[in-house]
Enzyme design. Sequence first.
Site, PDB file in Angstrom:
ATOM      1  CE  LYS A   8       0.378   1.516   4.501  1.00  0.00           C
ATOM      2  NZ  LYS A   8       1.308   2.620   5.018  1.00  0.00           N
ATOM      3  N   PRO A  98       9.338  -5.642   1.629  1.00  0.00           N
ATOM      4  CG  PRO A  98      10.848  -3.062   0.204  1.00  0.00           C
ATOM      5  CD  PRO A  98       9.891  -4.294   0.080  1.00  0.00           C
ATOM      6  CB  ALA A 101       9.526  -0.644   3.545  1.00  0.00           C
ATOM      7  CG  LEU A 103       6.337  -0.634   0.742  1.00  0.00           C
ATOM      8  CD1 LEU A 103       7.269  -0.960   0.096  1.00  0.00           C
ATOM      9  CD2 LEU A 103       5.580   0.482  -0.557  1.00  0.00           C
ATOM     10  N   GLY A 104       2.831  -1.598   3.911  1.00  0.00           N
ATOM     11  CA  GLY A 104       2.526  -2.338   4.631  1.00  0.00           C
ATOM     12  C   GLY A 104       2.601  -4.175   5.089  1.00  0.00           C
ATOM     13  N   GLY A 105       3.865  -4.587   4.354  1.00  0.00           N
ATOM     14  CA  GLY A 105       3.522  -5.942   4.164  1.00  0.00           C
ATOM     15  C   GLY A 105       3.380  -7.153   5.268  1.00  0.00           C
ATOM     16  N   GLY A 106       3.806  -6.639   6.479  1.00  0.00           N
ATOM     17  CA  GLY A 106       2.601  -7.101   7.716  1.00  0.00           C
ATOM     18  C   GLY A 106       1.664  -7.737   7.509  1.00  0.00           C
ATOM     19  CB  SER A 107      -1.220  -4.272   8.172  1.00  0.00           C
ATOM     20  OG  SER A 107      -0.740  -3.686   8.456  1.00  0.00           O
ATOM     21  CG  ASP A 140      -1.322   0.106   8.019  1.00  0.00           C
ATOM     22  OD1 ASP A 140      -2.033   0.433   8.081  1.00  0.00           O
ATOM     23  OD2 ASP A 140       0.432  -0.123   7.984  1.00  0.00           O
TER      24      ASP A 140
END
Length: 305
Positions: A8, A98, A101, A103-107, A140
């Site tokens: 995101k 990554p 960062a 970018l909300g990867g875990g969420s 997020d």
Amino acid sequence: MFLRAPCKVNLTLDVFNKKEHTDVYHNLDSLVVLFGQPADELRIYIEPSNNKTSITLLCSDSRLANDNRNLAYRAADVYLKHIGEPFHVKIELDKHIPAEAGLGGGSSDAAAVLRALNIYFNHRIDQTALMAMAARLGSDVSSFLAEKPVRMRGYGEIIESLDCELPSLYGVVVRPDTGVSTAHAYALLDAIPNRQPSNGTEQLLSCIRADKDSSIDIVALLAKKLSNDFESVIFAAYPTIAKAYDMVLSAGALRALLCGSGSAVFGLARNSEHAEQLVNQLAPHFPFVSNVSTATLETFTINHI
């Protein structure tokens, strides 16, 4: 099941002060857009158990936890506890977004797990309850369940559909060799005495609403109105991120924007060809560079394996 968890970008991010010093979360107001790439990939295997529930998480990034410190694991745990029946769940998580960062990867991973489990259990949890479950997992997660551009408010639990339409967006995302912990980013903001949050989200949406029946170039409008309250403090504390921002602008992006609390930087492009040009110019200078475009329905397709 196989599915993707997209990233995101907060096109606006207004961060308000905590109501009380004891509050855990800040109130936010943000226009959130999901991009199809980069995206994590998940393979989820579910089968009934004769005795007790078990969850196994295998992650391609060995630096990330594979227990309840990982949001994807916690999402499975919360969902299965709600169901109240014993199941074995195995999650294979291939990371492409990554960490640290913005970018909300875990969420996004957590939202993907909730979506997959709810499909397996034939939507046993309705969308309203699922969104509430997502909000309890992290600020997020709910915005990723929406699967479209949304306005996110509160600490992330209030998700509102836009009353205006955004065009497909294109750009580039770069991440310098520096990560930013979300906690540190908020601490930097909180350290500013008498800080005044911006009103960028309402300003941008008001402009789009006012011109939605005209021939205005929305991308050009976005280039003038994107905003992020974290930018000033993050650029001051992390010179490499400030330099990345300048390099994205110098490469020809219409606007550069810090992603969330950092460390990635988004560069807005006119179209897909312009985005590819930005990628080619910036790729030699950063450990991570990705061409990005607005997520489509195909992004959220779940395939059975």
